[in-house]
Structure formats: C-alpha cells, structure tokens
Design a protein around this motif. Structure first.
Motif, PDB file in Angstrom:
ATOM      1  N   ARG A 465       0.831  -1.202   0.000  1.00 31.87           N
ATOM      2  CA  ARG A 465       0.000   0.000   0.000  1.00 31.87           C
ATOM      3  C   ARG A 465       0.864   1.248   0.000  1.00 31.87           C
ATOM      4  O   ARG A 465       2.022   1.222   0.383  1.00 31.87           O
ATOM      5  N   THR A 467      -0.180   3.776   1.762  1.00 27.61           N
ATOM      6  CA  THR A 467      -0.495   4.400   3.051  1.00 27.61           C
ATOM      7  C   THR A 467       0.509   3.926   4.102  1.00 27.61           C
ATOM      8  O   THR A 467       1.269   2.999   3.866  1.00 27.61           O
ATOM      9  N   TYR A 475      -1.613  -1.539   8.328  1.00 29.10           N
ATOM     10  CA  TYR A 475      -1.869  -0.101   8.239  1.00 29.10           C
ATOM     11  C   TYR A 475      -1.520   0.537   9.571  1.00 29.10           C
ATOM     12  O   TYR A 475      -1.861   0.028  10.636  1.00 29.10           O
TER      13      TYR A 475
ATOM     14  N   CYS B  63     -13.271   4.449  -0.050  1.00 32.24           N
ATOM     15  CA  CYS B  63     -13.797   3.479   0.925  1.00 32.24           C
ATOM     16  C   CYS B  63     -13.761   2.082   0.343  1.00 32.24           C
ATOM     17  O   CYS B  63     -13.319   1.118   0.974  1.00 32.24           O
ATOM     18  N   LYS B  66     -10.494   0.185   0.347  1.00 32.95           N
ATOM     19  CA  LYS B  66      -9.982  -0.359   1.611  1.00 32.95           C
ATOM     20  C   LYS B  66     -10.419  -1.801   1.797  1.00 32.95           C
ATOM     21  O   LYS B  66      -9.806  -2.557   2.555  1.00 32.95           O
ATOM     22  N   THR B  69      -8.682  -5.484   2.282  1.00 35.07           N
ATOM     23  CA  THR B  69      -8.065  -5.962   3.526  1.00 35.07           C
ATOM     24  C   THR B  69      -9.069  -6.708   4.398  1.00 35.07           C
ATOM     25  O   THR B  69      -8.685  -7.301   5.396  1.00 35.07           O
ATOM     26  N   ASN B  79      -2.939  -2.096  -2.647  1.00 33.15           N
ATOM     27  CA  ASN B  79      -3.823  -0.938  -2.608  1.00 33.15           C
ATOM     28  C   ASN B  79      -3.040   0.211  -3.258  1.00 33.15           C
ATOM     29  O   ASN B  79      -2.155   0.780  -2.657  1.00 33.15           O
TER      30      ASN B  79
END
Lengths: 615, 348
Positions: A465, A467, A475, B63, B66, B69, B79
């Motif tokens: 990712r 992020t 995360y 949204c 996400k 996951t 992602n």
C-alpha cells in the motif's frame, strides 16, 4: 549552370592546403523526403573507412514538409561533438538556402540541384551544381520513389568529390537494406551514375578530402536508444510498458525489434519478455510497477511530458519499495517545449519527483556504451534496493548515431535481490521464530526481504500500500512507525551507494580549475578541455554518472576554487543539486548553461569559460 | 463413560475453513454495503474451493478500495493509486498468469478519475473480477457527488447534482468487456452467485454493485439507497452458479424457463427466467435493457452480458507455461555469442 570558383581560387589559382578528415558536412533536406537513408549510408561509409564520425539530426516536430538538417562531423582526432559551422553543405531544400549560407565557412562548399535559382551574395563559396532530376529520370526510378532517389544523387556526388570509397558505400548500402537485391540495386544505380557524372563534369576546387584511416578496430556505430534497449534485454527485462513519445519511442521499439531473436526460449519457443503499449504514461508506469512488485524485471521509457505524468506512481513505488526502471530520454521543456531538440532539463524534477519525502536512484549514461551497461545494471540495482531507478539520457544521445567501443557482455551475474520463494521463506521463518515481515530490516542494511505474488507459502502474502504501514505491513498511523519507516528508506539507499556507477574523473597537469558535467555533453567537454589547455588553461574534469552523489563527488569539488558545471538547462540543475548536497562548496561552483536545444559545442564551452575567467 | 466429541471445523474441498478466507476487521461504517460485499466474496471463494494463494487483490483509493483488507488475508494485495488499479493489476498478473485477480473499486475510483484505465482494461480483457462498489458518493472525503450520482440528487454542503450519471455497465459493454453484471448489496445471495460466475469467467468480469453509503447517501428516495434499491430492484433472472463437477438437477430448473451459459472452465450459470426471457450473450439486448431500466427508474440486476470465448490478453502473448516470475536467470539473459553477433552487425 557552370561551376563557379570562389574568389580565392579565381585570384590565386590555388585551392589551398588539403583539409583531410576534419570537417563538417550538413545535408539540408525536406522532412519526410527519405534523406535519412542517404545520410546514414554516408555516415556509416565514413565510419567503415576508419574515420571517427558523428551524425546529428536536427529535425522538426513534423512528418512531412518542414526543413530538416543532418550534420556529419569527421574528426581524425576523434572529436565527436557538434561544431557550429559547416564546411560543406548539400542544399536540397531551396527554402532554407539563406540559413545554410549563414553557417558555411569562407571557402566552404555548396552542393545543390542545378534547377535551383541560386540567389546568394557570397563569392567565397565553391559551387557544385548537381543534375538531380536528370540523373533520377535516367535511372528510370518509379515515380513514387523519385524523391528518395534524389537523395542518392548527392550520395554519389559527395562520395566522388570527397573521395569516399564507393566499394564501402556499396557494402553499407547492402547492409542497410539487409541484402534486399532490388532495393540495393536501384539505389546503387543512382549513386554510381551520380558519382560518374561528378567525375566527368565537376572540377575539384575545394580543399576537403576524405582519406581512409586505420580501421576503428573494436568499434561499432549505433544510436543510444538501441543501446539502451539492448542493455535492458541483456539485463533480463521481462515487461516493458510504454507510450509513444519523441524522442523515446525508438527505445521501446528497439526492445520489440530485438526480443523475438534474443528472448525467445529455445526450449519452449515461448517469449520470456513482453511489451505492452499502454493507453498513456500513467498506465505505462502502473503496469511496470505492478510487474516489478510481482517479481518481474519491469521498465518503461518516456520523455519529459511522460515523466510528469508518472510522478504519482513513482512516489508509490518508492514508498511501497517496488523495483522498476524508468528511462527518460530528455527533450526540451517546459511543457510540450521542443519535442525534437535536446536538453538536460529533467534532472531536478526526477530527483524530487512525487510529493512528500522521496529519493531516487538516477543513472546518467554519457555515451552509448554506458546506455547498454546501465541498461542491464539498472535492474540489479532496482531489485537489490527495491526501489525505482531512473535513467536519464537525451535526444542527442538517444536518437543520433554514435561510434563506440563494442559493448561488453555483463561481467556480473544477475542480482535478483532479497526475494523469498517458498523454501527461502520457510527458512527465514524458522530463523526468526515466525516473525518475518515484508518491511522488517532483518540484516540491518535497511533492505528488507520481499515475497512476490505466486509464492504459494501460506505466510508469503502481504498487503502492499501507499499508506502508512509498519514492518509487518499493517496499516499504521503511529508517529514512531512512520518516522522509522521513512528513515529506513533513506538508509537503504545511502548505505548502498557503492552499487551505483562512480564518477569518471580525468586530470591534467597544472589544472587551476575544474569542469563538471553529465550525460551527452561529454564529447564537447572533452574537446573543450583540449582547446582550453591549448589556450593555457588545463582543467580537471568529473563526469557524474549517478545520484544520490557518491563520496567521490564531494571529494572532487573540495579540491578546486572554481568548478564550472556544464549542463543543458537554464537553471543549472546539476549545480543546484551539488550546492544543496555540498553547501560548503556552493560558492565555488559556476553555472554554464546551454539552453538553445542544440547539442553543445566545444567552442561554446571554451568561450564561455574563458569569459567567466575574465579572459 | 462418555466421550466428548472433538469440535471439528468444517472445511471445503480445498481443505480450508471459512476462516482461511477472512480478512481483517472492517473499519468502514456499520451497515456499509461494502462490508456485505466482502462477506459474500468470502462465502463465494470458500464455496468455490479457491486456494487464497492463487488470488491477488487490487484496489485504488476510496472506501471501496480499503475493502480488500477485509477478505483473503492469505492472498497478496496491492492498494494502489486513485483510478489506476487496472494498470497495476495488468502488470502484476503478467508475472504469473495462473493467478486470478480480484479488483475492488468504487464509483469515484472507476467512473471519475479512473475512467480511462477502466475502459482500457476492458478492451484488453485481463482475466480478473472487477467489482465496483457503487454508492454515488465520495465517502472518504465526506460526501461529494461522484460521477454515478443521479441528476437532482441533493447532498448536504454540495447542493443539487446537475450532471448526467455514468452507467458503469453501459461503459463496460461498449468497451467490449466480456462479462458485465449489476447487483445490489442488499441482495447478498445474488451478489454471491454473480461473484462466483464472475470468478469462473476467463476474462474481465465487471460487477457493478449498488452499495449504499449509510453515512452520506442513504436517502430513501435515492437510487443508491437501501430503501430505494429494495423497492426498485428488478432481477433479470434468478442466478444459480453450478461448478463444473456438479450436475444440474432438472427439478430445480423447469424446462423452458431457464437459460444456461457454460463458462470457460466448464462451470455453468443457470439463469432462471423471471418475467422476461433474456439472452445474456447478446450485447444489443444488454444495452437495450439497461436503457429501458433507466427510462423506467428500475434497479435492474443480474448478469447482463457474458462472452465466455473472448480471447484474454494472455492469449495474445506467447507466454510460457512457467510463470514469468519463476523463470530462472539463465532464461533471461541472452548469450555472449548473441551480443557478439549484434556487435558485428553494428560495424555497419
């Protein structure tokens, strides 16, 4: 029309000293008239005669109709940069005759079709009219090929008048058309007829001669984009995604040209490398990043506008630690700029590309041999460091023919980096009591181990990712985790700068100051150093070949009170980066910016530096 | 003496339990349609006996993006960037053509910023399931119009939407997607059956799932709400997915009222006639019923179009059976002699 002699010849009856293998001849044609073949054949014939040559194509962003120039410089001393003046001009485009005359030296030579209305005021030029239409007609060339054949007339006339070996011309022609008899014969017929006509009808009254030199043993002639493509192929590229753009297109096209013969598995007959023309540069880099993440040697090739579009994906690749190779064959920006002219204006942009704190490995080949070498090495570096590697060339290096020592076969085995397949993963899990994570710095060198999709071990998968994420790929918005991760990314690259090509440093006895440059300016800087030395100013020289800067760069800069940083951009981008990295040397650096879109010349560098030296 | 039975976990034919398909806990709003979709993906893949390591998940930003996951922790996932998931997926799937892609996108990610890549991945027919969790609103930035929002929709702080909505299924159809379906997150059984069919399809399979946003866009009279959807959903057919190895039992599907489509792997989708006879292999019919639904204010769901025989992007390349990312280095670097040969040619 009768042949006119320049005033000097008329008055004195002499031609002056012979000038052998040391001059520049420019062919002025109309874009789309097929002159590239004619020019390339002359260039390669000269090369085959052992004469160091370089060809520069100055062409418009246009398919047909606008003026285009091709300059061949012959230099027995081996100087291969552009020169500012022409010694001979072949004028096939009446619209630009006035321009040509501005760049023709006194005593220079003008070849032109005899049906041109010559309207020139100079009387110091040798004129050689050529019966182009008649010779083409006599050759009985098909109507649709007559424009192309017209160019073969000047090949024959120029070869005859300069003394280019016609046997060599035939060999090169044969190689160019890959032995296709019909094409070879019809062109050869025109060349031969033109040469014979010149022999019988023109009196040589200019001083320019070509003479064979000892063969350039171990040398080849090719374009940078072809060399780059071959480098990638010998580096094991497996996926090339690209979008057409001048001057980078021929890089991906060369990959496509060579893949079938070089990368078809002889055991299975299957392709080991694929090329995809994407819908735009964003998709091209997206495909390359996806492939790099999944364990392929992946690359894309583009130029400035495409690099601008790739900014976001490069930031993702940096942060998610995805190996990928990006070629930027630079052209003149900003914006659409001058698509068919050369520059080094993308350096600071690619250095800082994408938002937030980023950093990229940038390779800066200075010749076609390095295009090949960095082409294969870039994948080793990208996979070892798990990071994007950008390679900056430019239009001059990429699209023009350059002579070069033969390329060396890779002297190191491929380094696929820290990739874990099923068994490797099992071992490392046992070693770490099951605590392996994709971003865990197991070895303390900042480089984690990675798995790739297709690994069937149940513990192999992770979620990549852009992020915030912790070492285990979860995360995370934790401030410490973020800071730790970002610092590791820096450490990863800076701990391993020894993997990047070192700067090339050359010294002269008694040097008072130094020159720094990178990329395609090398031949002009080398020649300028000789000119400066002749004028009493020996110089030392450092050609930087990678970023982030290795320690040698800093050491070199500290040695001199004055260092001239020569580059093809307005803002002195390399000087900016050097100043930023080595602020203590900043005041000693002097900016030498060449920004007109033309390849830089030795004379310009010499004059500019002498001016800045107050001479 | 009594013996206590050992609690046994139920497993599928792959020997995996439902837990093997799970993801992390969702961080989306309670009641979000996307969570229901994630659960149906888990159920479908469990029932299909899919090995999670054979799947790769992709998403863009939003949204919806996400949600990868929230299922299949044992599958690789990426992602990526807003609107740029298709290119990422395409590059990654070339590394191992035996993997199956699942992409999760949203209406902003696909129909606004990602329209270009969406349409190009259709025409390339990349073998993956492309789910659009479509709620007509930007949730993660707190409630702006998306390109699929209907004309006249009113949102707090945004006013009234003026622009005509993008119909994702129509866009997919005209871009020559080889499988196009629409479903409704409030109809979990249908979501699951369509997902199974999509997963078995060899090629790009687009499922536009109307998935209400309970926080920013759930007005009763709005196209993307639960209430409206439940009242206006018109299913084209009842869908049953029959894996290749199971026989179709006649009593379930009366002769004359069903239509079967055999997928590439031999599995069958059985479409049971409701009020209309519908041929999902006819692209003109698909466009016509979508237009008709729009004119009549229906939420038309079902498998709109399928072409099981379309060539995929992998058919267009001469790929080896061994995944490209497993090729040993000696297959990747041409020989020294070949370079010598090229150097000879470059002497001219």
């Amino acid at each position: 029309m009768s042949q006119l002699l320049p005033a000097s010849v008329r008055d004195n009856g002499t031609v002056g000293d012979r000038i052998v293998n040391d001059f520049c001849i420019t062919f002025s044609t109309v874009n789309g008239s097929g002159s590239a073949t004619a020019n390339t054949i002359l260039l390669k014939s000269l090369f085959r005669m052992g004469i160091p040559v370089n060809g520069k194509n100055i062409f418009p962003s246009n398919i047909q109709g606008l003026p285009t120039w091709y300059s061949i410089r012959l230099s027995k001393k081996g100087y291969l940069a552009r020169v500012e003046m022409d010694h001979l001009v072949v004028a096939m485009n009446p619209a630009t005759l006035a321009t040509e005359m501005k760049f023709l030296v006194p005593g220079g030579v003008l070849f032109y079709p005899d049906d041109f209305k010559l309207d020139i005021e100079r009387d110091d030029v040798v004129l050689y009219p050529m019966p182009v239409k008649r010779l083409v007609k006599e050759a009985d060339a098909p109507q649709n090929l007559r424009d192309y054949m017209a160019n073969m007339v000047y090949v024959g006339v120029v070869a005859q008048m300069l003394g280019i070996d016609l046997d060599v011309v035939y060999q090169v022609l044969d190689a160019h058309f890959k032995g296709k008899k019909k094409a070879v014969d019809s062109n050869w017929q025109v060349i031969l007829a033109a040469a014979n006509w010149a022999k019988e009808n023109l009196v040589k009254c200019d001083p320019y001669y070509v003479e064979p030199m000892p063969p350039l043993e171990g040398y080849i002639i090719t374009e940078g984009n072809v060399a780059s493509a071959l480098g990638a192929i010998y580096g094991g590229v497996q996926l090339t995604a690209w979008y057409p753009i001048t001057p980078a297109s021929s890089l991906a096209e060369s990959v496509m040209e060579y893949l079938p013969s070089l990368r078809t598995d002889p055991d299975t007959g299957k392709a080991t490398s694929v090329v995809i023309q994407a819908e735009d540069e964003i998709a091209a880099i997206g495909m390359a990043v996806g492939a790099g993440w999944a364990g392929l040697r992946a690359m894309t090739s583009t130029s400035g506008p495409g690099i601008s579009l790739m900014a976001e994906y490069l930031g993702l690749a940096y942060f998610a630690e995805v190996p990928v190779v990006v070629w930027d064959v630079q052209r003149v920006g900003p914006s659409t700029g001058l698509p068919t002219r050369t520059a080094q204006g993308d350096l600071t942009f690619v250095n800082f590309i994408s938002h937030g704190d980023t950093e990229y490995v940038i390779l800066l080949p200075g010749n076609v041999k390095e295009c090949f070498e960095f082409g294969w090495k870039s994948f080793d570096i990208a996979e070892r460091l798990q990071t994007p590697v950008l390679i900056l060339t430019d239009l001059d290096l990429g699209m023009n023919y350059h002579i070069s020592p033969r390329f060396d076969y890779p002297d190191q085995p491929m380094d696929r980096g820290k990739v874990l397949w099923e068994e490797d993963l099992q071992k490392i899990l046992e070693k770490l009591d099951g605590k392996w994570g994709r971003y865990l710095d197991v070895d303390g060198d900042g480089i984690p181990y990675r798995t790739v999709p297709g690994n069937r071990h149940p513990a192999s998968a992770y979620f990549a990712r852009g992020t915030g994420h912790d070492e285990m790929t979860r995360y995370s918005e934790d401030p410490d985790v973020w800071e730790r991760g970002l610092n590791r990314l820096r450490k990863k690259i800076h701990n391993n700068l020894h993997l990047l090509p070192e700067p090339v440093i050359e010294r002269l006895e008694g040097a008072k100051f130094a020159i720094v440059g990178f990329g395609s300016t090398d031949p002009a800087i080398q020649e300028a150093r000789d000119l400066l030395a002749e004028a009493g100013f020996p110089t030392d020289y450092m050609r930087i070949r990678s970023l982030p800067f290795r320690d040698e760069v800093c050491g070199f800069l500290h040695e001199y009170d004055r260092t001239y940083v020569v580059e093809l951009n307005r803002d002195g981008q390399l000087k900016q980066l050097l100043t930023m990295n080595f602020s203590e040397c900043g005041s000693r650096l002097r900016q030498v910016s060449h920004i007109d879109g033309m390849p830089i010349t030795a004379n310009w560098i010499k004059e500019r530096i002498l001016l800045m030296e107050g001479k | 003496m009594t013996t206590q039975a050992t609690p046994r976990t139920q497993v599928n034919l792959a020997g995996l339990s439902r837990a093997d398909y799970k993801g992390h806990n969702s961080t989306l709003c309670a009641g979000c349609g996307h969570n229901s979709i994630s659960n149906q993906i888990i159920a479908a893949l469990y029932e299909l006996n899919v090995v999670p390591e054979n799947v790769v998940k992709f998403s863009g930003i939003g949204c919806s993006s996400k949600s990868p996951t929230y299922f299949l922790n044992r599958s690789f996932g990426f992602n990526g960037l807003h609107g740029r998931m298709p290119s990422l997926a395409l590059g990654a799937l070339f590394a191992d053509h035996t993997l199956k892609g699942i992409g999760i996108s949203g209406d902003g990610d696909t129909a606004s910023i990602g329209m270009g890549q969406f349409k190009h991945v259709m025409r390339r027919n990349l073998p993956m399931v492309y789910v659009v969790e479509n709620n007509g609103v930007y949730g993660l930035t707190k409630g702006q119009f998306s390109a699929t929002a209907e004309v006249g929709l009113e949102l707090k702080r945004q006013g009234v939407n003026k622009y005509f909505p993008v119909d994702i299924c129509m866009e997919a159809l005209v871009s020559r997607a080889s499988f196009v379906a629409r479903s409704f997150a409030g109809d979990p059984k249908q979501v699951k059956e369509i997902f199974k069919a999509a997963f078995s399809h060899r090629g790009i399979a687009v499922i536009d799932i109307i998935s209400p946003c309970v926080t920013f866009h759930n007005k009763e009279d709005s196209f993307h709400s639960y209430t409206w959807g439940k009242e206006h959903e018109i299913a084209l057919h009842d869908i049953t997915y029959v894996p290749a190895r199971e026989e179709i039992t006649v009593e379930d599907f009366e002769e004359g009222s069903t239509r079967e489509v055999t997928l590439h792997d031999g599995a069958t989708i059985v479409l049971k006639k409701l009020e209309r006879d519908y041929d999902p292999t006819n692209i003109f019919e698909a466009l016509r019923v979508l237009y008709e639904a729009e004119q009549n204010n229906w939420l038309l769901t079902g498998i709109l179009y399928v072409n099981p025989d379309a060539s995929t992007i992998f058919d267009m390349y001469n790929l080896p059976d061994t995944p490209l990312n497993r090729l040993p280095t000696e297959k990747l670097r041409p020989s020294r002699e070949s370079l010598d040969q090229i150097m000879e040619q470059m002497k001219f």
